[in-house]
Design a protein around this motif. Sequence first.
Motif, short mmCIF file in Angstrom:
data_model
loop_
_atom_site.label_atom_id
_atom_site.label_comp_id
_atom_site.label_asym_id
_atom_site.label_seq_id
_atom_site.Cartn_x
_atom_site.Cartn_y
_atom_site.Cartn_z
N ARG A 1 0.85 -1.20 0.00
CA ARG A 1 0.00 0.00 0.00
C ARG A 1 0.88 1.25 0.00
NH1 ARG A 1 -5.91 -0.13 0.13
NH2 ARG A 1 -6.52 1.99 0.67
N PRO A 2 1.71 1.46 -1.02
CA PRO A 2 2.63 2.60 -1.00
C PRO A 2 1.89 3.93 -1.07
CG PRO A 2 2.60 1.55 -3.16
CD PRO A 2 1.81 0.66 -2.25
N GLY A 3 2.42 4.91 -0.34
CA GLY A 3 1.94 6.27 -0.44
C GLY A 3 0.64 6.57 0.27
N ASP A 4 0.22 5.72 1.19
CA ASP A 4 -1.10 5.90 1.82
C ASP A 4 -0.92 6.22 3.29
OD1 ASP A 4 -3.70 5.89 2.62
OD2 ASP A 4 -4.20 3.93 1.78
N THR A 5 -1.04 7.51 3.63
CA THR A 5 -0.94 7.91 5.03
C THR A 5 -2.25 7.66 5.80
OG1 THR A 5 -1.54 10.17 4.45
CG2 THR A 5 0.79 9.66 4.56
N GLY A 6 -3.27 7.20 5.10
CA GLY A 6 -4.51 6.84 5.76
C GLY A 6 -4.54 5.41 6.25
N VAL A 7 -3.45 4.67 6.02
CA VAL A 7 -3.37 3.28 6.46
C VAL A 7 -3.28 3.22 7.99
CG1 VAL A 7 -1.72 1.37 6.61
CG2 VAL A 7 -2.47 2.21 4.38
N GLN A 8 -3.90 2.21 8.55
CA GLN A 8 -3.84 1.97 9.98
C GLN A 8 -2.98 0.74 10.25
OE1 GLN A 8 -5.33 3.75 12.61
NE2 GLN A 8 -4.04 2.41 13.83
N GLY A 9 -1.93 0.90 11.04
CA GLY A 9 -1.13 -0.26 11.44
C GLY A 9 -1.82 -0.99 12.58
N VAL A 10 -1.83 -2.34 12.52
CA VAL A 10 -2.52 -3.12 13.54
C VAL A 10 -1.62 -4.26 14.01
CG1 VAL A 10 -4.85 -2.61 12.73
CG2 VAL A 10 -3.62 -4.56 11.77
N THR A 11 -1.94 -4.78 15.19
CA THR A 11 -1.25 -5.97 15.67
C THR A 11 -1.69 -7.18 14.87
OG1 THR A 11 -2.96 -6.35 17.33
CG2 THR A 11 -1.07 -5.00 17.99
N GLU A 12 -0.97 -8.27 14.99
CA GLU A 12 -1.22 -9.43 14.13
C GLU A 12 -2.61 -10.02 14.34
OE1 GLU A 12 1.23 -13.28 12.49
OE2 GLU A 12 1.70 -12.49 14.48
N ALA A 13 -3.11 -9.98 15.57
CA ALA A 13 -4.43 -10.56 15.84
C ALA A 13 -5.55 -9.53 15.77
CB ALA A 13 -4.44 -11.21 17.22
N GLY A 14 -5.19 -8.25 15.59
CA GLY A 14 -6.21 -7.22 15.57
C GLY A 14 -6.61 -6.84 16.98
N VAL B 1 -8.94 -3.86 14.53
CA VAL B 1 -8.71 -2.56 13.93
C VAL B 1 -9.25 -1.50 14.89
CG1 VAL B 1 -9.31 -1.03 12.01
CG2 VAL B 1 -8.82 -3.46 11.58
N PRO B 2 -8.46 -0.49 15.24
CA PRO B 2 -8.93 0.53 16.19
C PRO B 2 -10.16 1.26 15.65
CG PRO B 2 -6.56 0.68 15.86
CD PRO B 2 -7.07 -0.26 14.83
N LEU B 3 -10.94 1.78 16.58
CA LEU B 3 -12.13 2.54 16.24
C LEU B 3 -11.85 4.04 16.30
CD1 LEU B 3 -14.85 0.65 18.33
CD2 LEU B 3 -14.28 0.32 15.92
N ARG B 4 -12.50 4.79 15.45
CA ARG B 4 -12.58 6.23 15.59
C ARG B 4 -14.01 6.53 15.99
NH1 ARG B 4 -10.30 7.72 11.24
NH2 ARG B 4 -8.28 8.30 12.15
N ARG B 5 -14.22 6.77 17.28
CA ARG B 5 -15.54 6.79 17.90
C ARG B 5 -16.18 5.41 17.74
NH1 ARG B 5 -17.91 12.85 16.43
NH2 ARG B 5 -16.20 14.00 17.39
N VAL B 6 -17.12 5.26 16.84
CA VAL B 6 -17.78 3.95 16.73
C VAL B 6 -17.47 3.27 15.38
CG1 VAL B 6 -19.65 4.61 18.27
CG2 VAL B 6 -19.88 5.03 15.81
#
Length: 672
Positions: A178-191, A193-198
């Motif tokens: 996913r080159p060039g994407d500052t909107g990517v979210q890094g996550v741990t291997e098991a997850g 994905v973090p929430l932004r509010r809900v």
Amino acid sequence: MISTVLRGALRARGDEPAVLGHTGEGARSPLTRLRTRRGDRIVDLDTHPMGTPVTEGEDPEAGLVAVVAATPTDLHRALTTAVHLPRAAHVLVSILATPGHQEPPLPSAPGLGQWRDLHEVRVRRVDRDGWVCELFFPHATRPDQVLDTVVHGMRGRRRGAAVTPLAALHGTEGALWRPGDTGVQGVTEAGPVPLRRVTPQADLALRVGQDPRPDWTDADVPALETEPTDADSWAGLVGSHAPTRARAQVRTRSAADEDGLVHTVAPIDELTVNPTGFTKAEKGQLGDLTVHGDRAVVRQGRKVLVTVAADGTVTDVDLSRLRHLRGVRVDWSGHTGPTAAVRAVASLAAGGVPLLSGTVPTWAVGLGSRLAALLTGADEDDLADRLRREEHSVRLRRAALELHGTRSRWRDLARRAGIPAPPEPTVSVVLCTRRPEMVGFALAQIARQRGVGVEVVLALHGFGADRPEVASALGRFDATGIPLTVHEADQEQVFGSVLNDAVARAGGSLIAKWDDDDWYGPDHLADLLLARRYSGAELVGAGQDFVFLQEIDLTVWRSRESETATRFIAGGTVLVDRVVLEETGGFRPLPRAIDTQLLLAVARGGGRIHRTHGLGYVLRRTGAGHTWSEDMSYFLRNHARQWSGWRPSTLLEGEPAPLGAPVATDTTGERP
């Protein structure tokens, strides 16, 4: 020089720690000569795992964050990993080398007032083709945002369509996907994905790593798994460990599912690895993609021109170092492993490098059958002919970008995960004609366009749709299922005004201008859309390479420079975003030269114009009736080759029969 700049930045950062990142071949070297303090960190952004912050803490800060990139391709990839860099008041971006067509890295400020208190920006050229950009803030700011604005400044004001879906990544090669994407979210291997509010901050997670993996814990965001590039390295394949799933797939795959493995290969960054800068080098020497020591290289004789990264990445600077070659022969005996070899070959093809290959080995299944077939479809004699060489290059770049580009790869991943992707943009073809006898001819050219969602707005300038030849053509076109809107304009209305009225009736997000008497290949619009994607230009079009001089029954090939920023393209090939047309005021209400006026308006507004290849288009010149006033002698003086009769490029794929009543011919049998 870059080391000198970095030493000065380290002295100026005060008592706070520094984070020094590097990306790409050779980018670490300037950092190894620096004197650092305890607490400073040197980070390999190419191997740093997504989901793992570079520094610890709730909201970590550093006195200095510096990123040294070997090339713009490497800097673009590092944007993704940069989301894990700490905030800093001093951000330094260095690029060791850039290709000749690259714009300076002038940062463009973000749009929400984040930089209103910016103190200073320094941009300077270093060494022969490197750059350094420094930004100073009174308070710590996000370095990924700074890197993004620097890259954006190098590409121009238009960002283009975002890659969808929103992604979360885990693993050391996440940025490669996913080159060039500052909107990517890094996550741990098991997850999860973090929430932004809900709301989850991603729609799809990709975990790059080897088995065994922990179970994925996020019930709302699906996750896909893939192997890192070195999972099928030759060293691993001959080792004592049991083969992984990817290695087993390579060994046991059948011909029926060979294209099903394309998605397992990390994609190509088409925004930097593309045919921009392609040259007419049919008299150049042939190079070889082969092995030298333990690395894959492209060599010209004994001279190594490019050393391919272990993961198969080819950069924009690598491509610029190969443009003088007539082509490159692919030796499949080298490379780090199957996946790395596939990525290297696909990247060269995407860059427009003419490639020659013998039989493609079965382990290179990730190329896809279409690209593999093209690699064996030309020989050295073809590359010695300027026209056949460029035709081969166009076919290769189409296949590579469509199969292996980042955008297409993620749309495929979304389909596999059951995530709906937004529809591709619709192209509204705007056709204005004063000649009822040419309506069937022009509609036949549009009807055979493939790979693009099309609608047509037909402006009949001075006659009605009830004319027999027009009604017949419209009836036949209606059977194609392509949406059609017919607008009848008054004969006294000026041409530019008629075009604006047609655009107002169009529903697509993109507007393509079409001439009623020229020839268009079936991939004409698809090629323009592809060029729009990788060039980032506000307006794209083709050159007037092929011209049919009807009065003397002669075809000339002008062989103009292609895949370049320009001020001039063929008016009948304009493709422009609807919003850009609105920003420039639309077509001027003039009887002629409206295409030139549009190009001038786009350039005056700071937009870019990109000219792609002109092999899928033939301009027709008759004795009179053209809005471009050059006479026949102009084309006879300016050409590389000529043929008696109608002789287009093979990419045009012949001439479709006109829709409706046949177009009349005169007593000599010439086309009207």
